[in-house]
Design a protein around this motif. Structure first.
Motif, mmCIF file in Angstrom:
data_model
loop_
_atom_site.group_PDB
_atom_site.id
_atom_site.type_symbol
_atom_site.label_atom_id
_atom_site.label_comp_id
_atom_site.label_asym_id
_atom_site.label_seq_id
_atom_site.Cartn_x
_atom_site.Cartn_y
_atom_site.Cartn_z
ATOM 1 N N SER A 50 6.091 -80.799 -12.929
ATOM 2 C CA SER A 50 6.185 -80.983 -11.473
ATOM 3 C C SER A 50 5.894 -79.704 -10.698
ATOM 4 N N PHE A 51 4.843 -78.987 -11.079
ATOM 5 C CA PHE A 51 4.468 -77.748 -10.404
ATOM 6 C C PHE A 51 3.989 -78.042 -8.980
ATOM 7 N N ASP A 52 4.277 -77.109 -8.048
ATOM 8 C CA ASP A 52 3.667 -77.140 -6.722
ATOM 9 C C ASP A 52 2.779 -75.902 -6.588
ATOM 10 N N GLY A 53 2.261 -75.642 -5.386
ATOM 11 C CA GLY A 53 1.348 -74.521 -5.193
ATOM 12 C C GLY A 53 1.955 -73.181 -5.555
ATOM 13 N N ALA A 54 3.231 -72.976 -5.228
ATOM 14 C CA ALA A 54 3.891 -71.715 -5.555
ATOM 15 C C ALA A 54 4.023 -71.548 -7.066
ATOM 16 N N ASP A 55 4.350 -72.639 -7.764
ATOM 17 C CA ASP A 55 4.501 -72.572 -9.228
ATOM 18 C C ASP A 55 3.181 -72.235 -9.911
ATOM 19 N N ILE A 56 2.081 -72.874 -9.460
ATOM 20 C CA ILE A 56 0.788 -72.617 -10.082
ATOM 21 C C ILE A 56 0.346 -71.182 -9.804
ATOM 22 N N GLY A 57 0.718 -70.675 -8.622
ATOM 23 C CA GLY A 57 0.411 -69.278 -8.324
ATOM 24 C C GLY A 57 1.150 -68.336 -9.257
ATOM 25 N N VAL A 233 -7.717 -70.386 -9.487
ATOM 26 C CA VAL A 233 -6.374 -70.926 -9.282
ATOM 27 C C VAL A 233 -6.377 -72.131 -8.353
ATOM 28 N N PHE A 234 -7.070 -72.025 -7.214
ATOM 29 C CA PHE A 234 -6.845 -72.996 -6.155
ATOM 30 C C PHE A 234 -7.950 -74.037 -5.962
ATOM 31 N N TRP A 364 -0.553 -70.962 0.404
ATOM 32 C CA TRP A 364 -1.074 -72.319 0.188
ATOM 33 C C TRP A 364 -0.114 -73.367 0.733
ATOM 34 N N LEU A 365 1.183 -73.132 0.572
ATOM 35 C CA LEU A 365 2.172 -74.094 1.059
ATOM 36 C C LEU A 365 2.101 -74.251 2.570
ATOM 37 N N ALA A 366 1.712 -73.154 3.264
ATOM 38 C CA ALA A 366 1.626 -73.204 4.721
ATOM 39 C C ALA A 366 0.232 -73.575 5.207
#
Length: 409
Positions: A50-57, A233-234, A364-366
């Motif tokens: 359940s990764f989000d953008g911060a986790d993948i970063g 990454v993104f 990325w979250l913002a």
């Protein structure tokens, strides 16, 4: 252990045991593990952890730490021959990739990623050094293009198998990671046992080398590392998070990239040979500015999945021109500087890679579009630096601000 064979005598060996064949073989083995890991990664971490953008970063920051410490290669080659070190690193990458799905927690994924990354970055450092030592300058751009095409061809087979069998046979992450990583590890072991040790004509310095006259190469490496992180990454994460790509769809996108690379990588090598490093890199960076701005438009203007997919493919193609950075250094370097400078350059390339992914993960979250606008700015800085490369780089003529001189600083 048998005495090393000088490169000048290697031509008497059977074709399959020559240095250039070894370079092609390991170039084909590396991406089978690494590219398969990359193709499945975003789906794996989202579905399993359940990764989000911060986790993948954070994950990619951890992945890049060994790249920052690639300078450790200089210490290791005091005790281990470059060729042996590179193959051991290749085996480590394969084994770690094979075990990836056995550790589906955040801590497990970060740990196994760190191990595979040590193998990847140390292999790449040594591999780049051996390529520049073993391939003649006149043939380097074209040969490096063919080596890139060979890597794409090997990965193509792996991706075709994933696309055709993932849903049909309901494959698991465990199986695919084990198969791809195991293949790479086996090739590494085979190369350790089947190939003789090759002796380069110019002994490599086994000390830290940081020369002022290489400053433009260092600066281009730094910007390349920073800019590359945003794509690695993104760009792929966007395809999964925003457009809901499944494993076989992400792999199909990678598949198209591979076919394009097989066709265009040798062409890119020819372009560098004909037009020179300066023009090739300027073309690459202008193209990347346009691509990254268009990525931002996907979020600002709501452009669709087809355009995003096309941008992803074009983006990947531009990175093939990065071989011009290798040949630029080959032309300006002292022959004995190649191995230590490859390690230093790899570290410089990864300075931004250590902190950018986690910071940009928060951005990325913002604002995902803000991440890509920042990337366009980085490509702009790279463009300015590329314009400082002379048309005919040589030792003593490393930038447009210097003139060829007999003595080397």
């Amino acid at each position: 252990m048998k005495a090393p064979i000088p490169l000048s005598e290697a031509r008497h060996l059977p074709f399959w045991r020559r240095p250039i064949t070894l370079l092609f073989l390991i170039a084909a083995a590396l991406p089978v593990a690494f590219a398969t890991w990359s193709a499945l990664l975003n789906n794996f971490v989202i579905e399993v952890a359940s990764f989000d953008g911060a986790d993948i970063g954070l994950l990619h920051t951890v992945r890049e730490i060994p790249g920052f410490f690639a300078i450790g290669v200089i210490a290791l080659i005091i005790f281990i021959r470059e060729q042996v070190l590179g193959l051991i690193a290749l085996v480590l990458l394969g084994v770690a990739t094979a075990l990836t799905a056995h550790f589906p927690s955040m801590g497990g994924i970060l740990t196994i990623t760190m191990l595979s990354s040590i193998g990847f970055h140390y292999f790449e450092t040594v591999n780049q050094s051996l390529q520049l030592q073993w391939i003649d300058k006149a043939r380097a751009p074209q040969m490096l293009g063919w080596i890139m095409a060979a890597g794409s061809g090997a990965t193509l087979l792996a991706y075709v198998l994933i696309v055709m069998t993932w849903e049909t046979f309901n494959l698991s992450y465990h199986f695919v990671y084990m198969a791809s990583g195991g293949f790479t590890a086996l090739v590494g072991v085979f190369c350790l046992l089947a190939y003789p040790q090759f002796e380069s004509p110019n002994p490599q310095l086994k000390t830290f080398v940081l020369r002022r006259r290489y400053w433009l190469y260092y600066a281009l490496q730094f910007m390349s590392g920073a800019r590359r992180q945003i794509f690695v990454v993104f760009a792929g994460f966007m395809m999964v998070e925003k457009f809901g790509f499944a494993v076989h769809e992400v792999t199909a996108l990678f598949l198209i990239n591979l076919v394009a690379n097989m066709i265009f990588a040798p062409v890119m090598g020819r372009i560098v040979t004909v037009f020179g490093e300066r023009r090739a890199l300027v073309f690459e960076y202008i193209g990347l500015i346009v691509v990254f701005l268009a990525y931002g438009g996907v979020y600002f203007f709501g452009w669709g999945v087809l355009l995003a997919s096309v941008l992803y493919i074009v983006d990947h193609l531009f990175f093939a021109l990065a071989l011009a950075l290798k040949t630029y250094f080959q032309k300006i370097a002292d022959p004995g500087d190649i191995a230590p400078t490859a390690a230093v350059a790899f570290t410089i390339n990864h300075i931004a890679a250590v902190f950018l992914p986690v910071l940009l993960g928060l951005l990325w979250l913002a604002s995902p579009a803000g991440v890509f606008i920042l990337a366009a700015g980085m490509a702009g800085v790279s463009l300015i630096l590329a314009l400082m490369i002379p048309r005919d780089p040589t030792p003593g003529n490393e930038t447009i601000f210097t003139r060829a001189q007999g003595a080397i600083a």
